[in-house]
Design an enzyme around this catalytic site. Sequence first.
Site, short mmCIF file in Angstrom:
data_model
loop_
_atom_site.label_atom_id
_atom_site.label_comp_id
_atom_site.label_asym_id
_atom_site.label_seq_id
_atom_site.Cartn_x
_atom_site.Cartn_y
_atom_site.Cartn_z
CG HIS A 1 -2.12 -0.93 1.02
ND1 HIS A 1 -2.80 -1.48 2.08
CD2 HIS A 1 -2.72 -1.38 -0.09
CE1 HIS A 1 -3.77 -2.23 1.62
NE2 HIS A 1 -3.74 -2.20 0.30
CB CYS B 1 3.84 -10.49 4.79
SG CYS B 1 4.85 -10.47 6.28
CD GLU C 1 -3.18 -8.59 7.89
OE1 GLU C 1 -2.41 -7.64 7.67
OE2 GLU C 1 -3.28 -9.15 9.00
CB SER D 1 -0.21 2.58 4.32
OG SER D 1 0.61 2.05 5.35
CB SER D 2 -3.55 -0.71 7.94
OG SER D 2 -3.93 -0.92 9.26
CG ASN D 3 2.36 0.14 8.53
OD1 ASN D 3 3.30 0.87 8.79
ND2 ASN D 3 2.13 -0.32 7.30
CB SER E 1 4.12 0.00 2.31
OG SER E 1 3.15 0.83 2.90
S1 SF4 Z 1 3.81 -4.72 8.12
FE1 SF4 Z 1 5.37 -5.81 6.95
S2 SF4 Z 1 6.18 -7.45 8.32
FE2 SF4 Z 1 4.24 -6.65 9.17
S3 SF4 Z 1 2.70 -8.10 8.38
FE3 SF4 Z 1 2.73 -6.32 6.98
S4 SF4 Z 1 4.19 -6.91 5.38
FE4 SF4 Z 1 4.52 -8.33 7.09
#
Ligand code: SF4
Length: 317
Positions: free
Chosen positions: A41, A96, A126, A222-224, A271
């Site tokens: 993402h 992943c 996901e 991008s979630s994170n 990402s």
């Molecule tokens: S953030 Fe990166 S290491 Fe974590 S699950 Fe997603 S792709 Fe995998």
Amino acid sequence: MKILLANPRGFCAGVNMAIECLEQAIRYFGTPIYVYHEIVHNRHVVERFRGQGVTFVNDIDEVPEGSILLYSAHGVSPEVRAKARRRNLKTIDATCPLVTKVHLEAVRFAREGYHILLIGHEGHDEVIGTMGEVPDRITLVESAEDVDRLPFDRDDRLAYLTQTTLSVQEAEQIIRRLRERFPQIVGPPKEDICYATTNRQEAVSQLAPQADAVIVLGSQNSSNSRRLMEIARSMGKPAYLVDSVEELRDPQTGAFPFRPDDTILVTAGASAPEDVVQDCVRTLLDCYGGEKEEVTVRDEQVHFQLPYELRVIASAQ
Ligand code: SF4
């Protein structure tokens, strides 16, 4: 201006692996080549590959029969895999391994007779992939309030799992609520929120108090990356999630929303490429003068190998 550069930031092992997969696939097979959803993402990464002739699709029916198809880092459901088989696609799985782990846990819990409560965000690739593993035995939980509405009781066999890129703190709150309402609930042996998500959040939590504002380089989907922005905001800091620092300029004046003596924390989602981070630092220092300091909160040494199908091709070259 002082720029604090958070470390760890940016590409994680899963994103590195997925990007390398696609680069190698282009090298071995040439284009056209297809990817189900965005490989990761991030707008810069997707546009770069698009420029090399990669086609990103949201439906397997868009891929011509017999073509090469990559599954993105976020994983896919068995239904998507079956559809690809029916179209005779040659598939390469860039999921992943930490996402695959959650899929396998869902299958195992369902096989053992549990109903699964998946903590995650509706519509994320996901989550769609994980729920697709056991569609009749899984319910999405997005908040602690959702827990109160669940139609289960204390006799039900329940298990919980989490999306890999959640806020660690929010997930803990939801799990606490689940345990209060359903003391019998079981969870995975080891945390599903991945190391990269956890470490990037830890760096922001530790460093944000020293900053006047926080810039998170990353895409809106991008979630994170979103979680990093939210954590900084929850600590009372102005925080911006942008693909490029240029997005922060006032459209009329071209000025950035900062003061010359500000301390700015710069980080990047898992990402977001490092050249975007460096461009941000350079642009701000050119504009305001000052210095940068890189602060390492945790050391990361994680690497995932390429999927089997690509390693076989590579060894034959
Ligand atoms: S953030 Fe990166 S290491 Fe974590 S699950 Fe997603 S792709 Fe995998």
